[in-house]
Design an enzyme around this catalytic site. Sequence first.
Site, PDB file in Angstrom:
ATOM      1  N   SER A  25      -2.870  37.743  48.171  1.00 10.06           N
ATOM      2  CA  SER A  25      -3.061  36.671  46.939  1.00 10.06           C
ATOM      3  C   SER A  25      -4.693  36.870  46.617  1.00 10.06           C
ATOM      4  O   SER A  25      -5.488  37.185  47.320  1.00 10.06           O
ATOM      5  CB  SER A  25      -2.708  35.322  47.728  1.00 10.06           C
ATOM      6  OG  SER A  25      -2.946  34.343  46.947  1.00 10.06           O
ATOM      7  N   TYR A  53      -3.137  29.164  54.932  1.00  6.75           N
ATOM      8  CA  TYR A  53      -2.764  30.081  53.939  1.00  6.75           C
ATOM      9  C   TYR A  53      -3.887  30.960  53.875  1.00  6.75           C
ATOM     10  O   TYR A  53      -3.705  32.153  53.789  1.00  6.75           O
ATOM     11  CB  TYR A  53      -2.400  29.447  52.770  1.00  6.75           C
ATOM     12  CG  TYR A  53      -1.970  30.359  51.702  1.00  6.75           C
ATOM     13  CD1 TYR A  53      -0.623  30.895  51.731  1.00  6.75           C
ATOM     14  CD2 TYR A  53      -2.757  30.736  50.665  1.00  6.75           C
ATOM     15  CE1 TYR A  53      -0.040  31.758  50.661  1.00  6.75           C
ATOM     16  CE2 TYR A  53      -2.333  31.480  49.452  1.00  6.75           C
ATOM     17  CZ  TYR A  53      -0.893  32.238  49.772  1.00  6.75           C
ATOM     18  OH  TYR A  53      -0.660  33.036  48.630  1.00  6.75           O
TER      19      TYR A  53
END
Length: 278
Positions: free
Chosen positions: A142, A155
């Site tokens: 990401s 995350y």
Amino acid sequence: MKSIRGKKALVTGAASGIGREIALALAGQGAELFLLDIDEEGLSRVAASAEALGVSSRVRRCDLADGTQISAAVRAVLDCWGRVDILVNNAGVAYYGPTDRMTPELWQWLLGVNLLAPIQWIRELLPTFLAQGEAHVLNVSSVGGLVAQTRMAAYHASKFALVGLTESLRAEYNHRGIGFTCLCPGLADTNIFRNTVSGRRGKPVKVPPRWLLVSPRRVARKAVAGIRRNRGLVLVSPMAHVLWGLKRLSPWLMDFINRFRRSKRKPFPSDSQPHQKG
């Protein structure tokens, strides 16, 4: 990996979003598919779409938070094919909220799916890759693996680690024919925002405006091109390029922005507790 045709590709999180589109992009170039997800109905739909493109596909339900299921899936795919040419570690989950209110179970679940599962897939398939002499691993990270924001520490930890894992394995095994690519798309138009576990009871995570989102199909095209060209890092959206450029050129600026944003935010309600959506 100059040609995809005839290759055997294993894709996790393949029932929807980026995983679905990468699977179909690989199928469109002639790869056979082994698709995994917890959404069996979604897997069946993707398999049908792949077979309409003229390639065979197999599906298997697999919860990546459970290492025993991963090991069973590895045995199943090797029993079926005897090899895996392309491994796509796509499945991922997210939590947004105060880090101090994350439970140990949430930490274990998120790190298990986002980081420990890709590590296990690679660890268990690496001997096969080396015996083959050619393979490619695509780790879907990401822009959150390159640039951090507040209230997503778990995350970011998983995605930063995935970037580092990819870079390290690429340095170690690229000369032996095993390619490693890390995909950092930027904000994509998938279900990740709607499925993100929220630390604010009764308040789901907001979906960014559509103009900021890149389509999963575009991400898939870039991903498959990255596999074919053996690229180490693939960015997709303009926002991902801008944020990564700012981080590299002016890390102090990103730090200042985060500190300014923190001072303007209101605290979460004291009775807010993280919870997992069923």
